[in-house]
Design a protein around this motif. Structure first.
Motif, PDB file in Angstrom:
ATOM      1  N   GLU A  24       0.875  -1.111   0.023  1.00 31.73           N
ATOM      2  CA  GLU A  24       0.015  -0.212  -0.110  1.00 31.73           C
ATOM      3  C   GLU A  24       0.759   1.380   0.064  1.00 31.73           C
ATOM      4  O   GLU A  24       0.169   2.312  -0.639  1.00 31.73           O
ATOM      5  CB  GLU A  24      -1.017   0.118   1.201  1.00 31.73           C
ATOM      6  CG  GLU A  24      -0.509  -0.235   2.317  1.00 31.73           C
ATOM      7  CD  GLU A  24      -0.172   1.306   2.969  1.00 31.73           C
ATOM      8  OE1 GLU A  24      -0.385   2.454   2.634  1.00 31.73           O
ATOM      9  OE2 GLU A  24       0.754   1.333   4.271  1.00 31.73           O
ATOM     10  N   HIS A  25       2.133   1.087   0.618  1.00 33.19           N
ATOM     11  CA  HIS A  25       3.194   2.398   0.724  1.00 33.19           C
ATOM     12  C   HIS A  25       3.457   2.776  -0.783  1.00 33.19           C
ATOM     13  O   HIS A  25       3.303   3.719  -1.169  1.00 33.19           O
ATOM     14  CB  HIS A  25       3.939   2.136   1.598  1.00 33.19           C
ATOM     15  CG  HIS A  25       5.287   3.341   1.886  1.00 33.19           C
ATOM     16  ND1 HIS A  25       6.013   3.468   0.710  1.00 33.19           N
ATOM     17  CD2 HIS A  25       5.236   4.086   2.745  1.00 33.19           C
ATOM     18  CE1 HIS A  25       6.788   4.595   1.126  1.00 33.19           C
ATOM     19  NE2 HIS A  25       6.520   5.030   2.318  1.00 33.19           N
ATOM     20  N   ARG A  28       0.720   4.213  -2.976  1.00 33.42           N
ATOM     21  CA  ARG A  28       0.410   5.567  -2.768  1.00 33.42           C
ATOM     22  C   ARG A  28       1.513   6.387  -3.209  1.00 33.42           C
ATOM     23  O   ARG A  28       1.294   7.543  -3.646  1.00 33.42           O
ATOM     24  CB  ARG A  28       0.349   6.045  -1.232  1.00 33.42           C
ATOM     25  CG  ARG A  28      -1.124   5.337  -0.389  1.00 33.42           C
ATOM     26  CD  ARG A  28      -1.148   5.824   0.978  1.00 33.42           C
ATOM     27  NE  ARG A  28      -0.253   5.001   1.817  1.00 33.42           N
ATOM     28  CZ  ARG A  28       0.347   5.659   2.491  1.00 33.42           C
ATOM     29  NH1 ARG A  28       0.546   6.958   2.732  1.00 33.42           N
ATOM     30  NH2 ARG A  28       1.381   4.944   3.323  1.00 33.42           N
ATOM     31  N   SER A  46       0.853  11.591   1.144  1.00 35.73           N
ATOM     32  CA  SER A  46      -0.239  10.817   1.643  1.00 35.73           C
ATOM     33  C   SER A  46      -0.001  10.294   3.016  1.00 35.73           C
ATOM     34  O   SER A  46       1.248   9.948   3.336  1.00 35.73           O
ATOM     35  CB  SER A  46      -0.125   9.574   0.658  1.00 35.73           C
ATOM     36  OG  SER A  46      -1.082   8.625   0.800  1.00 35.73           O
ATOM     37  N   VAL A  48      -1.935   7.588   6.193  1.00 35.77           N
ATOM     38  CA  VAL A  48      -2.875   6.537   6.509  1.00 35.77           C
ATOM     39  C   VAL A  48      -3.523   6.991   7.903  1.00 35.77           C
ATOM     40  O   VAL A  48      -2.778   7.349   8.853  1.00 35.77           O
ATOM     41  CB  VAL A  48      -2.529   5.159   6.659  1.00 35.77           C
ATOM     42  CG1 VAL A  48      -3.685   4.215   7.042  1.00 35.77           C
ATOM     43  CG2 VAL A  48      -1.885   4.830   5.133  1.00 35.77           C
ATOM     44  N   ARG A  58       2.494   6.737   8.813  1.00 28.34           N
ATOM     45  CA  ARG A  58       2.773   6.218   7.373  1.00 28.34           C
ATOM     46  C   ARG A  58       2.891   7.196   6.204  1.00 28.34           C
ATOM     47  O   ARG A  58       2.416   6.778   5.079  1.00 28.34           O
ATOM     48  CB  ARG A  58       2.074   4.850   7.301  1.00 28.34           C
ATOM     49  CG  ARG A  58       2.203   3.965   8.383  1.00 28.34           C
ATOM     50  CD  ARG A  58       1.028   2.905   8.385  1.00 28.34           C
ATOM     51  NE  ARG A  58       0.585   2.200   7.352  1.00 28.34           N
ATOM     52  CZ  ARG A  58      -0.579   1.260   7.327  1.00 28.34           C
ATOM     53  NH1 ARG A  58      -1.163   1.252   8.591  1.00 28.34           N
ATOM     54  NH2 ARG A  58      -0.805   0.810   6.137  1.00 28.34           N
ATOM     55  N   TYR A 126      -9.642  10.958  -0.440  1.00 33.19           N
ATOM     56  CA  TYR A 126      -9.325   9.996   0.612  1.00 33.19           C
ATOM     57  C   TYR A 126     -10.203   8.675   0.070  1.00 33.19           C
ATOM     58  O   TYR A 126     -11.143   8.782  -0.618  1.00 33.19           O
ATOM     59  CB  TYR A 126     -10.402  10.409   1.972  1.00 33.19           C
ATOM     60  CG  TYR A 126      -9.557  11.644   2.606  1.00 33.19           C
ATOM     61  CD1 TYR A 126      -8.758  11.472   3.239  1.00 33.19           C
ATOM     62  CD2 TYR A 126      -9.964  13.135   2.180  1.00 33.19           C
ATOM     63  CE1 TYR A 126      -7.768  12.373   3.818  1.00 33.19           C
ATOM     64  CE2 TYR A 126      -9.180  14.067   2.727  1.00 33.19           C
ATOM     65  CZ  TYR A 126      -8.477  14.067   3.591  1.00 33.19           C
ATOM     66  OH  TYR A 126      -7.790  14.971   4.171  1.00 33.19           O
ATOM     67  N   GLY A 135      -6.439   5.625   3.185  1.00 35.07           N
ATOM     68  CA  GLY A 135      -5.103   6.466   2.862  1.00 35.07           C
ATOM     69  C   GLY A 135      -5.729   7.512   2.037  1.00 35.07           C
ATOM     70  O   GLY A 135      -7.030   7.616   1.853  1.00 35.07           O
ATOM     71  N   LEU A 167      -6.087  -0.198  -2.209  1.00 36.61           N
ATOM     72  CA  LEU A 167      -5.392  -0.076  -1.005  1.00 36.61           C
ATOM     73  C   LEU A 167      -6.021  -0.996  -0.044  1.00 36.61           C
ATOM     74  O   LEU A 167      -5.282  -1.781   0.724  1.00 36.61           O
ATOM     75  CB  LEU A 167      -5.816   1.289  -0.288  1.00 36.61           C
ATOM     76  CG  LEU A 167      -4.960   2.410  -0.925  1.00 36.61           C
ATOM     77  CD1 LEU A 167      -5.446   3.942   0.008  1.00 36.61           C
ATOM     78  CD2 LEU A 167      -3.442   2.215  -0.793  1.00 36.61           C
ATOM     79  N   GLN A 171      -3.540  -3.475   1.735  1.00 33.50           N
ATOM     80  CA  GLN A 171      -3.645  -3.660   3.239  1.00 33.50           C
ATOM     81  C   GLN A 171      -3.971  -5.032   3.921  1.00 33.50           C
ATOM     82  O   GLN A 171      -3.663  -5.454   4.808  1.00 33.50           O
ATOM     83  CB  GLN A 171      -4.379  -2.414   3.945  1.00 33.50           C
ATOM     84  CG  GLN A 171      -3.906  -1.211   3.540  1.00 33.50           C
ATOM     85  CD  GLN A 171      -4.702   0.053   3.971  1.00 33.50           C
ATOM     86  OE1 GLN A 171      -5.461  -0.169   5.111  1.00 33.50           O
ATOM     87  NE2 GLN A 171      -4.128   1.274   3.969  1.00 33.50           N
TER      88      GLN A 171
END
Length: 244
Positions: A24-25, A28, A46, A48, A58, A126, A135, A167, A171
């Motif tokens: 997910e990082h 983004r 960005s 979370v 994050r 969002y 996120g 996401l 996640q």
């Protein structure tokens, strides 16, 4: 709404990035760079939302000072006049939609945080899923540009369903990985756990050093201790053992 050839190409690249298998990082970060190009913006961040501590964490940033982002995490997010209002929206929303710009410019948040990197016009998107904020995207322009248009907000709204899906998928895998890492908590120190997570993301010693702001030799020492405690001899075996 008319899209140029370049915009259509960037939209296709963004949708492809959403469809690919990324942490997910990484989603983004990769998409953030493409969205900046799509909207002709210069800055991106960005976060979370972490309900357990009622704060954003994050972070991912592009063209913003990491030290400034750190200040946002520790202070400015708790003195932020716009983001709590923007977070309520499930569509793309401009900073000026929740607070007049002349009022924003009078705030500490604007003068001591946004202006440090030259942020002037902002829009946020969002990713809400089953009542959870997975996120966000925070895209900004400097004062030489115009504010974001209604058409540009619609472009972001077109991306939101795929953003949420990507996401949520990433996640769910991250949660499984975190559970496995938690079983090692009694053996690994918090710093060793941080490094193990970054190794799982494919970060090099140099990248880990920069992200955690510690010396490369310190990273290596923690990594060797982690190898010993987990019972492996190298990074690839560590990743295999920790992978869900």
């Amino acid at each position: 709404m008319y899209l140029t050839g370049k915009q259509m190409s960037l939209m296709a690249k963004i949708m492809q990035a959403f469809a690919e298998s990324h942490h997910e990082h990484e989603i983004r970060e990769i998409v953030g760079d493409l969205v900046m190009q799509l909207l002709q913006a210069q800055f991106y961040a960005s976060f979370v939302w972490q309900p357990e501590c009622a704060s954003f964490g994050r972070p991912v940033q592009i063209n913003m000072d990491p030290a400034n982002i750190k200040q946002y995490e520790t202070y400015f997010q708790f003195n932020d006049p716009i983001t709590p209002l923007m977070k309520r929206y499930e569509v793309a929303v401009r900073a000026t939609d929740v607070l007049k710009h002349e009022e924003l410019r009078k705030t500490e948040f604007f003068n001591d945080f946004l202006q440090k990197d030259g942020l002037y016009w902002g829009v946020n998107l969002y990713a809400w899923h089953q009542g959870r904020n997975l996120g966000d995207m925070r895209i900004w322009r400097d004062r030489r540009r115009d504010n974001f248009s209604d058409d540009e907000l619609r472009l972001l709204d077109m991306l939101q369903p795929a953003f949420v899906t990507a996401l949520a998928r990433a996640q769910s895998g991250h949660d499984a990985q975190a559970l496995k890492l938690n079983t090692l908590a009694e053996r690994l120190t918090p710093r060793e756990q941080d490094i193990a997570r970054l190794v799982m993301l494919g970060r090099s010693d140099k990248e880990i050093s920069r992200e955690l702001q510690i010396a490369s030799t310190t990273v290596r020492t923690h990594l060797e201790n982690t190898f010993r405690k987990v019972g492996v001899g190298n990074r690839s075996t560590l990743i295999h053992k920790l992978r869900p």
